[in-house]
Motif scaffolding. Structure first.
Motif, PDB file in Angstrom:
ATOM      1  N   ALA A  27      -0.978  15.459  -5.211  1.00 20.35           N
ATOM      2  CA  ALA A  27      -0.606  16.002  -3.899  1.00 20.35           C
ATOM      3  C   ALA A  27      -0.195  14.844  -2.983  1.00 20.35           C
ATOM      4  O   ALA A  27       0.278  13.815  -3.452  1.00 20.35           O
ATOM      5  N   ASP A  28      -0.385  14.985  -1.702  1.00 21.61           N
ATOM      6  CA  ASP A  28       0.038  13.932  -0.766  1.00 21.61           C
ATOM      7  C   ASP A  28      -1.146  13.030  -0.418  1.00 21.61           C
ATOM      8  O   ASP A  28      -1.542  12.881   0.734  1.00 21.61           O
ATOM      9  N   ILE A  29      -1.701  12.373  -1.427  1.00 20.47           N
ATOM     10  CA  ILE A  29      -2.972  11.664  -1.249  1.00 20.47           C
ATOM     11  C   ILE A  29      -2.833  10.235  -0.750  1.00 20.47           C
ATOM     12  O   ILE A  29      -3.719   9.712  -0.089  1.00 20.47           O
ATOM     13  N   TYR A  30      -1.717   9.555  -1.026  1.00 21.72           N
ATOM     14  CA  TYR A  30      -1.686   8.105  -0.819  1.00 21.72           C
ATOM     15  C   TYR A  30      -1.663   7.691   0.644  1.00 21.72           C
ATOM     16  O   TYR A  30      -2.370   6.748   1.036  1.00 21.72           O
ATOM     17  N   HIS A  31      -0.891   8.364   1.472  1.00 18.42           N
ATOM     18  CA  HIS A  31      -0.939   7.990   2.884  1.00 18.42           C
ATOM     19  C   HIS A  31      -2.274   8.381   3.503  1.00 18.42           C
ATOM     20  O   HIS A  31      -2.758   7.726   4.434  1.00 18.42           O
ATOM     21  N   LYS A  32      -2.922   9.405   2.964  1.00 15.22           N
ATOM     22  CA  LYS A  32      -4.252   9.785   3.438  1.00 15.22           C
ATOM     23  C   LYS A  32      -5.289   8.749   3.024  1.00 15.22           C
ATOM     24  O   LYS A  32      -6.193   8.416   3.803  1.00 15.22           O
ATOM     25  N   LEU A  33      -5.177   8.231   1.797  1.00 17.31           N
ATOM     26  CA  LEU A  33      -6.104   7.198   1.340  1.00 17.31           C
ATOM     27  C   LEU A  33      -5.994   5.942   2.195  1.00 17.31           C
ATOM     28  O   LEU A  33      -7.013   5.316   2.535  1.00 17.31           O
ATOM     29  N   ILE A  34      -4.778   5.555   2.512  1.00 16.60           N
ATOM     30  CA  ILE A  34      -4.583   4.369   3.350  1.00 16.60           C
ATOM     31  C   ILE A  34      -5.244   4.569   4.705  1.00 16.60           C
ATOM     32  O   ILE A  34      -5.933   3.675   5.219  1.00 16.60           O
ATOM     33  N   ASP A  35      -5.077   5.745   5.299  1.00 18.69           N
ATOM     34  CA  ASP A  35      -5.668   6.032   6.598  1.00 18.69           C
ATOM     35  C   ASP A  35      -7.192   6.092   6.531  1.00 18.69           C
ATOM     36  O   ASP A  35      -7.887   5.608   7.427  1.00 18.69           O
ATOM     37  N   GLN A  36      -7.715   6.680   5.447  1.00 15.56           N
ATOM     38  CA  GLN A  36      -9.148   6.943   5.364  1.00 15.56           C
ATOM     39  C   GLN A  36      -9.941   5.776   4.800  1.00 15.56           C
ATOM     40  O   GLN A  36     -11.036   5.457   5.275  1.00 15.56           O
ATOM     41  N   PHE A  37      -9.404   5.119   3.758  1.00 13.45           N
ATOM     42  CA  PHE A  37     -10.145   4.068   3.052  1.00 13.45           C
ATOM     43  C   PHE A  37      -9.574   2.669   3.260  1.00 13.45           C
ATOM     44  O   PHE A  37     -10.237   1.684   2.946  1.00 13.45           O
ATOM     45  N   GLY A  38      -8.335   2.582   3.718  1.00 14.78           N
ATOM     46  CA  GLY A  38      -7.684   1.282   3.828  1.00 14.78           C
ATOM     47  C   GLY A  38      -6.780   1.022   2.638  1.00 14.78           C
ATOM     48  O   GLY A  38      -6.886   1.656   1.583  1.00 14.78           O
ATOM     49  N   GLU A  39      -5.883   0.052   2.792  1.00 17.46           N
ATOM     50  CA  GLU A  39      -4.868  -0.193   1.770  1.00 17.46           C
ATOM     51  C   GLU A  39      -5.455  -0.692   0.458  1.00 17.46           C
ATOM     52  O   GLU A  39      -4.958  -0.345  -0.614  1.00 17.46           O
ATOM     53  N   GLU A  40      -6.515  -1.502   0.507  1.00 15.31           N
ATOM     54  CA  GLU A  40      -7.075  -2.059  -0.724  1.00 15.31           C
ATOM     55  C   GLU A  40      -7.609  -0.954  -1.642  1.00 15.31           C
ATOM     56  O   GLU A  40      -7.333  -0.939  -2.847  1.00 15.31           O
ATOM     57  N   LYS A  41      -8.372  -0.025  -1.095  1.00 19.55           N
ATOM     58  CA  LYS A  41      -8.908   1.058  -1.926  1.00 19.55           C
ATOM     59  C   LYS A  41      -7.821   2.045  -2.336  1.00 19.55           C
ATOM     60  O   LYS A  41      -7.893   2.634  -3.420  1.00 19.55           O
ATOM     61  N   ALA A  42      -6.812   2.211  -1.498  1.00 19.08           N
ATOM     62  CA  ALA A  42      -5.674   3.042  -1.894  1.00 19.08           C
ATOM     63  C   ALA A  42      -4.970   2.415  -3.095  1.00 19.08           C
ATOM     64  O   ALA A  42      -4.531   3.120  -4.011  1.00 19.08           O
ATOM     65  N   LEU A  44       6.095  14.365   3.193  1.00 18.01           N
ATOM     66  CA  LEU A  44       6.522  13.862   1.893  1.00 18.01           C
ATOM     67  C   LEU A  44       7.338  12.586   2.022  1.00 18.01           C
ATOM     68  O   LEU A  44       7.282  11.715   1.143  1.00 18.01           O
ATOM     69  N   GLU A  45       8.083  12.456   3.088  1.00 15.10           N
ATOM     70  CA  GLU A  45       8.782  11.193   3.330  1.00 15.10           C
ATOM     71  C   GLU A  45       7.766  10.074   3.539  1.00 15.10           C
ATOM     72  O   GLU A  45       7.928   8.955   3.011  1.00 15.10           O
ATOM     73  N   GLU A  46       6.706  10.362   4.277  1.00 12.99           N
ATOM     74  CA  GLU A  46       5.647   9.384   4.493  1.00 12.99           C
ATOM     75  C   GLU A  46       4.916   9.069   3.184  1.00 12.99           C
ATOM     76  O   GLU A  46       4.557   7.912   2.923  1.00 12.99           O
ATOM     77  N   GLU A  47       4.717  10.095   2.364  1.00 13.28           N
ATOM     78  CA  GLU A  47       4.029   9.895   1.087  1.00 13.28           C
ATOM     79  C   GLU A  47       4.839   9.007   0.157  1.00 13.28           C
ATOM     80  O   GLU A  47       4.284   8.158  -0.557  1.00 13.28           O
ATOM     81  N   ALA A  48       6.143   9.189   0.126  1.00  9.65           N
ATOM     82  CA  ALA A  48       7.005   8.362  -0.724  1.00  9.65           C
ATOM     83  C   ALA A  48       6.908   6.894  -0.329  1.00  9.65           C
ATOM     84  O   ALA A  48       6.812   6.000  -1.187  1.00  9.65           O
ATOM     85  N   VAL A  49       6.914   6.622   0.962  1.00 12.69           N
ATOM     86  CA  VAL A  49       6.793   5.246   1.450  1.00 12.69           C
ATOM     87  C   VAL A  49       5.429   4.666   1.083  1.00 12.69           C
ATOM     88  O   VAL A  49       5.330   3.533   0.594  1.00 12.69           O
ATOM     89  N   ALA A  50       4.373   5.437   1.308  1.00 15.41           N
ATOM     90  CA  ALA A  50       3.020   4.971   1.003  1.00 15.41           C
ATOM     91  C   ALA A  50       2.866   4.667  -0.485  1.00 15.41           C
ATOM     92  O   ALA A  50       2.314   3.632  -0.869  1.00 15.41           O
ATOM     93  N   ALA A  51       3.345   5.562  -1.345  1.00 14.35           N
ATOM     94  CA  ALA A  51       3.227   5.361  -2.792  1.00 14.35           C
ATOM     95  C   ALA A  51       3.999   4.126  -3.244  1.00 14.35           C
ATOM     96  O   ALA A  51       3.510   3.341  -4.074  1.00 14.35           O
TER      97      ALA A  51
END
Length: 482
Positions: free
Chosen positions: A73-88, A131-138
Protein backbone atom coordinates in the motif's frame (compact mmCIF):
# COMPACT_ATOMS: atom_id res chain seq x y z
CA UNK A 1 -14.42 -22.99 -1.23
CA UNK A 2 -10.82 -23.83 -2.06
CA UNK A 3 -8.19 -21.63 -3.67
CA UNK A 4 -6.71 -22.39 -7.06
CA UNK A 5 -3.47 -23.39 -5.31
CA UNK A 6 -5.25 -26.13 -3.37
CA UNK A 7 -7.31 -27.15 -6.37
CA UNK A 8 -4.38 -28.02 -8.61
CA UNK A 9 -1.69 -29.09 -6.15
CA UNK A 10 -1.37 -31.28 -3.06
CA UNK A 11 1.54 -31.47 -0.61
CA UNK A 12 2.60 -34.95 0.52
CA UNK A 13 1.28 -35.62 4.06
CA UNK A 14 3.63 -35.97 7.04
CA UNK A 15 3.24 -38.08 10.16
CA UNK A 16 2.01 -36.73 13.46
CA UNK A 17 4.28 -36.54 16.50
CA UNK A 18 4.38 -39.89 18.29
CA UNK A 19 5.92 -39.11 21.67
CA UNK A 20 8.27 -36.78 23.46
CA UNK A 21 11.45 -35.42 21.88
CA UNK A 22 14.03 -32.63 22.16
CA UNK A 23 15.51 -30.28 19.58
CA UNK A 24 17.45 -27.05 19.19
CA UNK A 25 14.55 -25.11 17.68
CA UNK A 26 10.83 -25.82 17.57
CA UNK A 27 8.83 -23.84 15.01
CA UNK A 28 5.07 -23.64 15.57
CA UNK A 29 3.27 -23.37 12.23
CA UNK A 30 3.98 -24.99 8.86
CA UNK A 31 2.97 -22.09 6.66
CA UNK A 32 5.36 -20.00 4.57
CA UNK A 33 6.88 -18.16 7.54
CA UNK A 34 7.43 -21.31 9.60
CA UNK A 35 8.82 -23.43 6.77
CA UNK A 36 11.23 -20.73 5.56
CA UNK A 37 12.44 -20.04 9.12
CA UNK A 38 13.06 -23.75 9.69
CA UNK A 39 14.87 -24.04 6.36
CA UNK A 40 17.34 -21.25 7.11
CA UNK A 41 17.90 -22.47 10.68
CA UNK A 42 18.65 -25.95 9.34
CA UNK A 43 21.10 -24.44 6.86
CA UNK A 44 22.84 -22.77 9.81
CA UNK A 45 23.27 -26.12 11.55
CA UNK A 46 20.41 -26.01 14.07
CA UNK A 47 18.40 -29.16 14.69
CA UNK A 48 14.95 -27.84 13.87
CA UNK A 49 11.46 -29.33 13.84
CA UNK A 50 8.15 -27.85 12.70
CA UNK A 51 4.77 -28.72 14.19
CA UNK A 52 1.36 -27.82 12.82
CA UNK A 53 -2.12 -28.53 14.13
CA UNK A 54 -3.27 -29.38 10.62
CA UNK A 55 -1.34 -29.73 7.35
CA UNK A 56 1.62 -28.01 5.73
CA UNK A 57 0.33 -24.82 4.12
CA UNK A 58 -3.21 -25.36 5.39
CA UNK A 59 -3.46 -21.97 7.09
CA UNK A 60 -3.25 -18.58 5.43
CA UNK A 61 -0.58 -19.59 2.89
CA UNK A 62 -3.12 -21.50 0.83
CA UNK A 63 -5.33 -18.41 0.51
CA UNK A 64 -2.70 -15.88 -0.58
CA UNK A 65 -2.70 -14.17 -3.96
CA UNK A 66 1.03 -15.04 -3.92
CA UNK A 67 2.37 -11.63 -4.83
CA UNK A 68 6.01 -11.29 -3.76
CA UNK A 69 6.26 -7.53 -3.48
CA UNK A 70 7.75 -4.73 -1.40
CA UNK A 71 4.81 -2.56 -2.41
CA UNK A 72 2.66 -2.61 0.72
CA UNK A 73 0.00 0.00 0.00
CA UNK A 74 1.21 3.57 0.54
CA UNK A 75 3.49 2.70 3.46
CA UNK A 76 6.84 4.35 2.70
CA UNK A 77 6.02 8.01 3.14
CA UNK A 78 4.10 7.03 6.28
CA UNK A 79 7.11 5.13 7.63
CA UNK A 80 9.36 8.13 7.07
CA UNK A 81 6.91 10.37 8.94
CA UNK A 82 6.30 7.91 11.78
CA UNK A 83 9.65 6.15 12.28
CA UNK A 84 12.18 8.31 10.44
CA UNK A 85 14.17 7.67 7.28
CA UNK A 86 16.58 5.12 8.78
CA UNK A 87 13.84 2.69 9.86
CA UNK A 88 11.96 3.29 6.62
CA UNK A 89 15.14 2.18 4.83
CA UNK A 90 15.24 -0.93 7.01
CA UNK A 91 11.70 -1.84 5.95
CA UNK A 92 12.38 -1.16 2.27
CA UNK A 93 15.62 -3.14 2.22
CA UNK A 94 14.14 -6.11 4.12
CA UNK A 95 11.28 -6.49 1.66
CA UNK A 96 13.32 -5.85 -1.49
CA UNK A 97 15.84 -8.40 -0.22
CA UNK A 98 13.01 -10.87 0.42
CA UNK A 99 12.16 -10.83 -3.29
CA UNK A 100 15.80 -11.61 -4.15
CA UNK A 101 15.90 -14.42 -1.57
CA UNK A 102 12.85 -16.07 -3.14
CA UNK A 103 14.48 -15.82 -6.55
CA UNK A 104 17.73 -17.27 -5.20
CA UNK A 105 15.96 -20.23 -3.58
CA UNK A 106 13.97 -20.97 -6.73
CA UNK A 107 17.22 -21.05 -8.75
CA UNK A 108 19.37 -22.88 -6.19
CA UNK A 109 16.81 -25.61 -5.44
CA UNK A 110 15.50 -25.75 -9.02
CA UNK A 111 11.94 -25.24 -7.80
CA UNK A 112 9.21 -25.47 -10.45
CA UNK A 113 6.70 -23.05 -8.93
CA UNK A 114 5.76 -20.77 -11.85
CA UNK A 115 7.97 -17.99 -10.50
CA UNK A 116 7.67 -14.86 -12.64
CA UNK A 117 9.17 -11.41 -12.26
CA UNK A 118 6.47 -8.74 -12.61
CA UNK A 119 5.82 -5.08 -11.91
CA UNK A 120 3.42 -4.23 -9.09
CA UNK A 121 1.00 -1.29 -9.27
CA UNK A 122 -0.84 0.57 -6.51
CA UNK A 123 -3.62 2.53 -8.21
CA UNK A 124 -6.25 5.06 -7.18
CA UNK A 125 -9.56 6.24 -8.61
CA UNK A 126 -9.47 9.34 -6.43
CA UNK A 127 -6.80 11.93 -5.61
CA UNK A 128 -3.42 10.80 -6.98
CA UNK A 129 -1.35 13.11 -4.76
CA UNK A 130 -0.64 10.45 -2.08
CA UNK A 131 0.69 8.10 -4.78
CA UNK A 132 2.93 10.78 -6.23
CA UNK A 133 4.34 11.27 -2.73
CA UNK A 134 4.70 7.51 -2.29
CA UNK A 135 6.68 7.16 -5.52
CA UNK A 136 9.13 9.82 -4.37
CA UNK A 137 9.47 8.27 -0.90
CA UNK A 138 10.06 4.77 -2.30
CA UNK A 139 12.70 6.00 -4.76
CA UNK A 140 14.51 7.85 -1.98
CA UNK A 141 14.64 4.58 -0.04
CA UNK A 142 16.25 2.70 -2.93
CA UNK A 143 13.21 1.11 -4.60
CA UNK A 144 12.78 1.22 -8.37
CA UNK A 145 9.47 3.11 -8.27
CA UNK A 146 7.71 5.59 -10.51
CA UNK A 147 4.38 7.39 -10.74
CA UNK A 148 2.32 6.63 -13.85
CA UNK A 149 -1.17 7.04 -15.25
CA UNK A 150 -0.81 4.12 -17.67
CA UNK A 151 -2.19 0.70 -16.62
CA UNK A 152 -3.82 -2.33 -18.26
CA UNK A 153 -6.87 -2.11 -16.02
CA UNK A 154 -10.36 -2.16 -17.60
CA UNK A 155 -11.19 1.19 -15.98
CA UNK A 156 -9.60 4.61 -15.87
CA UNK A 157 -7.36 5.46 -12.91
CA UNK A 158 -6.19 8.83 -11.59
CA UNK A 159 -2.71 7.46 -11.12
CA UNK A 160 -0.58 4.54 -9.94
CA UNK A 161 2.79 3.81 -8.35
CA UNK A 162 4.73 1.19 -10.30
CA UNK A 163 7.33 -0.95 -8.52
CA UNK A 164 9.65 -2.80 -10.92
CA UNK A 165 11.37 -6.16 -10.26
CA UNK A 166 8.63 -7.70 -8.12
CA UNK A 167 7.40 -11.30 -8.51
CA UNK A 168 4.63 -13.88 -8.20
CA UNK A 169 4.53 -17.68 -7.94
CA UNK A 170 2.56 -20.78 -6.96
CA UNK A 171 2.93 -20.77 -3.16
CA UNK A 172 2.18 -24.43 -2.44
CA UNK A 173 4.58 -25.71 -5.10
CA UNK A 174 7.31 -23.54 -3.61
CA UNK A 175 6.41 -24.48 -0.03
CA UNK A 176 6.43 -28.20 -0.81
CA UNK A 177 9.92 -28.03 -2.31
CA UNK A 178 11.44 -26.07 0.58
CA UNK A 179 9.73 -28.33 3.13
CA UNK A 180 10.91 -31.55 1.48
CA UNK A 181 14.08 -31.90 3.57
CA UNK A 182 12.66 -30.61 6.87
CA UNK A 183 11.38 -32.52 9.90
CA UNK A 184 7.69 -31.66 10.13
CA UNK A 185 4.91 -33.13 12.25
CA UNK A 186 1.37 -32.53 11.04
CA UNK A 187 -1.88 -32.85 13.00
CA UNK A 188 0.10 -31.98 16.12
CA UNK A 189 -1.59 -29.18 18.02
CA UNK A 190 0.47 -27.12 20.47
CA UNK A 191 -1.72 -26.57 23.52
CA UNK A 192 0.66 -24.89 25.96
CA UNK A 193 4.16 -23.42 25.97
CA UNK A 194 6.15 -23.19 29.20
CA UNK A 195 9.65 -21.72 28.88
CA UNK A 196 11.45 -24.36 26.78
CA UNK A 197 8.63 -26.94 26.72
CA UNK A 198 5.87 -27.31 24.15
CA UNK A 199 2.93 -29.44 25.25
CA UNK A 200 1.04 -30.89 22.30
CA UNK A 201 -1.80 -33.33 21.88
CA UNK A 202 0.77 -35.92 20.70
CA UNK A 203 3.60 -35.46 23.19
CA UNK A 204 5.97 -32.91 24.68
CA UNK A 205 8.79 -31.13 22.83
CA UNK A 206 11.79 -29.66 24.62
CA UNK A 207 13.54 -26.90 22.64
CA UNK A 208 16.28 -24.36 23.31
CA UNK A 209 14.47 -21.86 21.07
CA UNK A 210 10.80 -21.58 20.14
CA UNK A 211 9.42 -19.72 17.12
CA UNK A 212 5.75 -18.73 17.00
CA UNK A 213 4.92 -18.72 13.28
CA UNK A 214 1.29 -19.73 13.71
CA UNK A 215 -0.17 -16.62 12.04
CA UNK A 216 -1.59 -15.24 15.30
CA UNK A 217 0.24 -15.94 18.61
CA UNK A 218 -2.06 -18.00 20.81
CA UNK A 219 -0.15 -17.17 24.02
CA UNK A 220 -1.84 -14.13 25.55
CA UNK A 221 0.86 -13.21 28.07
CA UNK A 222 3.58 -12.10 27.90
CA UNK A 223 3.49 -10.16 24.65
CA UNK A 224 -0.21 -9.23 24.79
CA UNK A 225 -0.49 -9.45 21.01
CA UNK A 226 -4.27 -9.75 21.28
CA UNK A 227 -4.28 -6.08 22.36
CA UNK A 228 -2.04 -5.01 19.49
CA UNK A 229 -3.65 -6.66 16.47
CA UNK A 230 -6.94 -7.43 14.84
CA UNK A 231 -7.73 -9.65 11.85
CA UNK A 232 -9.23 -8.76 8.47
CA UNK A 233 -10.82 -10.99 5.86
CA UNK A 234 -10.56 -10.65 2.08
CA UNK A 235 -12.39 -12.48 -0.73
CA UNK A 236 -11.25 -13.73 -4.14
CA UNK A 237 -12.62 -15.06 -7.39
CA UNK A 238 -10.69 -17.04 -10.01
CA UNK A 239 -11.93 -16.85 -13.58
CA UNK A 240 -11.01 -17.57 -17.17
CA UNK A 241 -11.84 -15.71 -20.39
CA UNK A 242 -10.65 -12.40 -18.93
CA UNK A 243 -7.88 -10.21 -20.32
CA UNK A 244 -4.44 -11.45 -19.24
CA UNK A 245 -2.69 -8.81 -17.15
CA UNK A 246 1.09 -8.42 -17.31
CA UNK A 247 1.37 -6.59 -13.98
CA UNK A 248 -0.01 -7.10 -10.48
CA UNK A 249 -2.52 -4.52 -9.20
CA UNK A 250 -3.99 -3.34 -5.91
CA UNK A 251 -6.22 -0.40 -5.10
CA UNK A 252 -5.23 2.31 -2.65
CA UNK A 253 -8.88 2.56 -1.60
CA UNK A 254 -10.27 -0.11 0.72
CA UNK A 255 -13.31 -0.44 -1.54
CA UNK A 256 -11.14 -1.20 -4.59
CA UNK A 257 -9.86 -4.43 -6.08
CA UNK A 258 -6.80 -6.64 -6.25
CA UNK A 259 -5.94 -8.19 -9.63
CA UNK A 260 -3.24 -10.48 -10.93
CA UNK A 261 -3.06 -13.36 -13.39
CA UNK A 262 -1.79 -16.89 -12.91
CA UNK A 263 -1.23 -18.29 -16.40
CA UNK A 264 -4.59 -17.69 -18.12
CA UNK A 265 -6.48 -17.29 -14.84
CA UNK A 266 -7.46 -13.91 -13.41
CA UNK A 267 -7.44 -13.57 -9.61
CA UNK A 268 -9.91 -10.86 -8.68
CA UNK A 269 -10.16 -9.84 -5.03
CA UNK A 270 -11.68 -7.32 -2.65
CA UNK A 271 -14.45 -6.98 -0.08
CA UNK A 272 -12.18 -6.64 2.93
CA UNK A 273 -13.66 -6.25 6.42
CA UNK A 274 -12.72 -6.83 10.03
CA UNK A 275 -13.25 -10.48 10.99
CA UNK A 276 -16.57 -10.93 12.76
CA UNK A 277 -18.19 -7.93 11.10
CA UNK A 278 -19.90 -9.40 8.04
CA UNK A 279 -23.33 -10.28 9.36
CA UNK A 280 -25.05 -9.06 6.19
CA UNK A 281 -22.73 -10.92 3.82
CA UNK A 282 -22.71 -10.19 0.13
CA UNK A 283 -18.94 -10.00 -0.38
CA UNK A 284 -18.78 -12.64 -3.10
CA UNK A 285 -21.87 -11.30 -4.88
CA UNK A 286 -20.38 -7.79 -4.92
CA UNK A 287 -17.17 -9.14 -6.45
CA UNK A 288 -19.15 -11.07 -9.06
CA UNK A 289 -21.07 -7.94 -10.04
CA UNK A 290 -17.84 -5.98 -10.47
CA UNK A 291 -16.23 -8.81 -12.42
CA UNK A 292 -19.20 -8.96 -14.79
CA UNK A 293 -18.92 -5.22 -15.34
CA UNK A 294 -15.18 -5.18 -16.07
CA UNK A 295 -14.84 -8.57 -17.77
CA UNK A 296 -18.30 -9.56 -19.09
CA UNK A 297 -16.98 -12.65 -20.93
CA UNK A 298 -15.21 -14.07 -17.87
CA UNK A 299 -16.21 -17.39 -16.28
CA UNK A 300 -15.71 -17.92 -12.54
CA UNK A 301 -14.54 -21.39 -11.51
CA UNK A 302 -13.28 -20.89 -7.94
CA UNK A 303 -13.75 -18.58 -4.97
CA UNK A 304 -12.13 -18.43 -1.55
CA UNK A 305 -11.14 -16.09 1.27
CA UNK A 306 -8.10 -15.26 3.39
CA UNK A 307 -7.37 -13.72 6.76
CA UNK A 308 -4.64 -11.26 7.76
CA UNK A 309 -3.33 -9.97 11.09
CA UNK A 310 -3.22 -6.17 11.20
CA UNK A 311 -0.87 -4.41 13.66
CA UNK A 312 -1.41 -1.03 15.28
CA UNK A 313 1.11 0.74 13.06
CA UNK A 314 0.98 -1.40 9.90
CA UNK A 315 4.42 -3.00 10.44
CA UNK A 316 4.77 -6.73 11.27
CA UNK A 317 6.02 -7.97 14.64
CA UNK A 318 9.16 -9.98 13.90
CA UNK A 319 11.83 -10.95 16.42
CA UNK A 320 12.04 -11.68 20.17
CA UNK A 321 8.60 -12.50 21.58
CA UNK A 322 8.94 -10.56 24.83
CA UNK A 323 11.53 -9.28 27.31
CA UNK A 324 10.77 -12.08 29.74
CA UNK A 325 11.17 -14.88 27.17
CA UNK A 326 14.64 -14.51 25.58
CA UNK A 327 14.41 -17.88 23.83
CA UNK A 328 11.02 -17.19 22.20
CA UNK A 329 10.59 -15.55 18.79
CA UNK A 330 7.51 -14.44 16.87
CA UNK A 331 6.46 -13.67 13.29
CA UNK A 332 3.01 -12.13 12.97
CA UNK A 333 1.04 -9.10 11.85
CA UNK A 334 1.81 -9.44 8.13
CA UNK A 335 -1.18 -7.38 6.99
CA UNK A 336 -1.94 -8.22 3.36
CA UNK A 337 1.70 -9.01 2.57
CA UNK A 338 2.34 -12.52 3.83
CA UNK A 339 4.81 -13.68 1.21
CA UNK A 340 7.50 -11.04 1.57
CA UNK A 341 6.86 -10.76 5.32
CA UNK A 342 7.36 -14.52 5.67
CA UNK A 343 10.78 -14.29 4.04
CA UNK A 344 11.70 -11.21 6.10
CA UNK A 345 10.72 -13.16 9.23
CA UNK A 346 12.79 -16.18 8.25
CA UNK A 347 15.83 -14.03 7.55
CA UNK A 348 15.60 -12.01 10.77
CA UNK A 349 14.72 -14.80 13.20
CA UNK A 350 17.20 -17.37 11.84
CA UNK A 351 20.02 -14.81 12.07
CA UNK A 352 19.01 -13.62 15.53
CA UNK A 353 18.96 -17.18 16.87
CA UNK A 354 22.38 -17.72 15.32
CA UNK A 355 23.67 -14.59 17.07
CA UNK A 356 24.18 -12.63 13.86
CA UNK A 357 23.62 -8.89 13.56
CA UNK A 358 20.57 -7.90 11.50
CA UNK A 359 20.79 -4.18 10.81
CA UNK A 360 17.26 -3.95 9.41
CA UNK A 361 15.54 -5.76 12.33
CA UNK A 362 14.75 -2.76 14.61
CA UNK A 363 11.79 -1.48 12.56
CA UNK A 364 10.07 -4.86 13.00
CA UNK A 365 10.80 -5.24 16.74
CA UNK A 366 7.77 -6.73 18.54
CA UNK A 367 8.73 -4.77 21.64
CA UNK A 368 8.08 -1.41 20.03
CA UNK A 369 5.27 0.71 21.38
CA UNK A 370 5.08 4.48 21.31
CA UNK A 371 2.29 5.98 23.34
CA UNK A 372 1.77 8.98 21.06
CA UNK A 373 1.57 7.04 17.78
CA UNK A 374 -0.04 3.80 18.98
CA UNK A 375 -2.38 4.95 21.75
CA UNK A 376 -5.30 5.82 19.47
CA UNK A 377 -5.01 2.50 17.62
CA UNK A 378 -4.75 0.62 20.94
CA UNK A 379 -7.94 2.30 22.16
CA UNK A 380 -9.67 1.20 18.94
CA UNK A 381 -8.59 -2.43 19.45
CA UNK A 382 -9.71 -2.32 23.09
CA UNK A 383 -13.09 -0.89 22.05
CA UNK A 384 -13.70 -3.80 19.68
CA UNK A 385 -12.69 -6.35 22.33
CA UNK A 386 -14.99 -4.80 24.94
CA UNK A 387 -17.80 -4.66 22.38
CA UNK A 388 -17.35 -8.35 21.61
CA UNK A 389 -17.43 -9.27 25.29
CA UNK A 390 -20.34 -7.06 26.31
CA UNK A 391 -22.60 -8.07 23.42
CA UNK A 392 -22.74 -11.53 25.05
CA UNK A 393 -24.32 -9.92 28.08
CA UNK A 394 -26.39 -7.03 26.78
CA UNK A 395 -27.24 -7.59 23.12
CA UNK A 396 -30.46 -9.44 22.43
CA UNK A 397 -30.26 -11.67 19.33
CA UNK A 398 -32.51 -10.63 16.48
CA UNK A 399 -33.40 -14.11 15.30
CA UNK A 400 -35.20 -17.09 16.76
CA UNK A 401 -34.77 -20.66 15.60
CA UNK A 402 -38.14 -20.66 13.85
CA UNK A 403 -37.41 -17.37 12.06
CA UNK A 404 -34.10 -18.51 10.61
CA UNK A 405 -34.53 -19.19 6.87
CA UNK A 406 -33.17 -22.39 5.35
CA UNK A 407 -29.47 -22.07 4.60
CA UNK A 408 -28.94 -19.32 7.18
CA UNK A 409 -27.38 -18.98 10.62
CA UNK A 410 -27.36 -16.57 13.53
CA UNK A 411 -27.38 -16.08 17.28
CA UNK A 412 -30.64 -16.93 19.02
CA UNK A 413 -31.76 -16.88 22.64
CA UNK A 414 -33.81 -19.55 24.39
CA UNK A 415 -34.64 -19.23 28.10
CA UNK A 416 -32.04 -16.45 28.45
CA UNK A 417 -29.28 -18.66 26.99
CA UNK A 418 -27.65 -17.75 23.68
CA UNK A 419 -26.87 -20.28 20.96
CA UNK A 420 -25.15 -20.17 17.61
CA UNK A 421 -27.51 -21.85 15.16
CA UNK A 422 -27.28 -22.85 11.50
CA UNK A 423 -30.18 -24.31 9.53
CA UNK A 424 -29.24 -26.23 6.39
CA UNK A 425 -31.18 -26.13 3.14
CA UNK A 426 -32.69 -29.46 4.21
CA UNK A 427 -33.84 -28.10 7.55
CA UNK A 428 -31.17 -29.79 9.69
CA UNK A 429 -30.17 -27.62 12.64
CA UNK A 430 -26.65 -27.32 14.09
CA UNK A 431 -26.20 -25.65 17.46
CA UNK A 432 -23.02 -24.43 19.17
CA UNK A 433 -22.06 -22.33 22.16
CA UNK A 434 -21.37 -18.87 20.61
CA UNK A 435 -18.63 -18.07 23.13
CA UNK A 436 -15.12 -18.00 21.62
CA UNK A 437 -12.82 -20.33 23.61
CA UNK A 438 -9.96 -17.84 23.23
CA UNK A 439 -11.12 -15.02 25.54
CA UNK A 440 -14.88 -15.45 25.66
CA UNK A 441 -16.16 -12.96 23.07
CA UNK A 442 -19.48 -13.65 21.37
CA UNK A 443 -19.09 -15.11 17.89
CA UNK A 444 -20.94 -13.62 14.94
CA UNK A 445 -22.41 -15.36 11.89
CA UNK A 446 -20.63 -14.91 8.54
CA UNK A 447 -23.17 -15.81 5.82
CA UNK A 448 -20.59 -15.67 3.00
CA UNK A 449 -18.59 -18.53 4.50
CA UNK A 450 -21.16 -20.26 6.73
CA UNK A 451 -18.91 -19.75 9.73
CA UNK A 452 -19.02 -18.25 13.20
CA UNK A 453 -16.32 -15.57 13.54
CA UNK A 454 -14.93 -13.73 16.55
CA UNK A 455 -15.03 -9.92 16.22
CA UNK A 456 -12.46 -9.46 19.00
CA UNK A 457 -9.40 -11.36 17.81
CA UNK A 458 -10.44 -13.20 14.65
CA UNK A 459 -10.86 -16.85 15.65
CA UNK A 460 -13.24 -18.65 13.32
CA UNK A 461 -15.28 -21.86 13.49
CA UNK A 462 -17.42 -23.96 11.17
CA UNK A 463 -21.12 -24.11 11.91
CA UNK A 464 -20.42 -27.47 13.54
CA UNK A 465 -17.87 -25.91 15.92
CA UNK A 466 -14.58 -26.99 14.35
CA UNK A 467 -11.73 -24.47 14.57
CA UNK A 468 -10.84 -22.72 11.31
CA UNK A 469 -8.53 -19.87 12.38
CA UNK A 470 -6.59 -19.03 15.55
CA UNK A 471 -5.78 -17.55 18.09
CA UNK A 472 -8.24 -20.06 19.61
CA UNK A 473 -6.55 -23.45 19.86
CA UNK A 474 -9.53 -25.75 20.33
CA UNK A 475 -12.87 -26.58 18.77
CA UNK A 476 -16.07 -25.52 20.47
CA UNK A 477 -16.95 -28.36 22.81
CA UNK A 478 -20.59 -27.49 23.44
CA UNK A 479 -22.30 -28.40 20.17
CA UNK A 480 -25.07 -30.64 18.92
CA UNK A 481 -27.14 -31.49 15.86
CA UNK A 482 -30.81 -32.13 15.46
Amino acid sequence: MVSIWEENYSITPREELSGDLSTDVAVIGAGMAGILTAYYLTQKGFKTIVVDGKRIGSGQTKGTTAKITSQHADIYHKLIDQFGEEKAKQYAFANENAILEYKNLVNELLIDCDFEEKSAYLYTLEDATPLEEEAVAARNLGIDAEFTKETELPFEVKGAVKFANQAQFHPLKFLSAVASTLTIYENTQVLEVEDTLLKTNRGDISAKYIVFASHYPFINAPGFYFLRMHQDRSYFLACKNATTLIGMYRSLEKTGYSLRCYKDILLFGGGGHRTGENSRGGQYSALRSALAQFYPESKEFAHWSAQDCMTLDGVPYIGPFSDGKPNWYVATGFGKWGMTSSMVSAQIISKQIAGEDVWYAPVFSPERFTLTSDFKALLEETKHAVKGLTRRIFQLPKATEEELPLGHGGIIEVDEIKYGVYKTENGEIYIIDPKCPHLGCQLEWNPDELSFDCPCHGSRFTFTGELLDNPAQTDIDDKKER
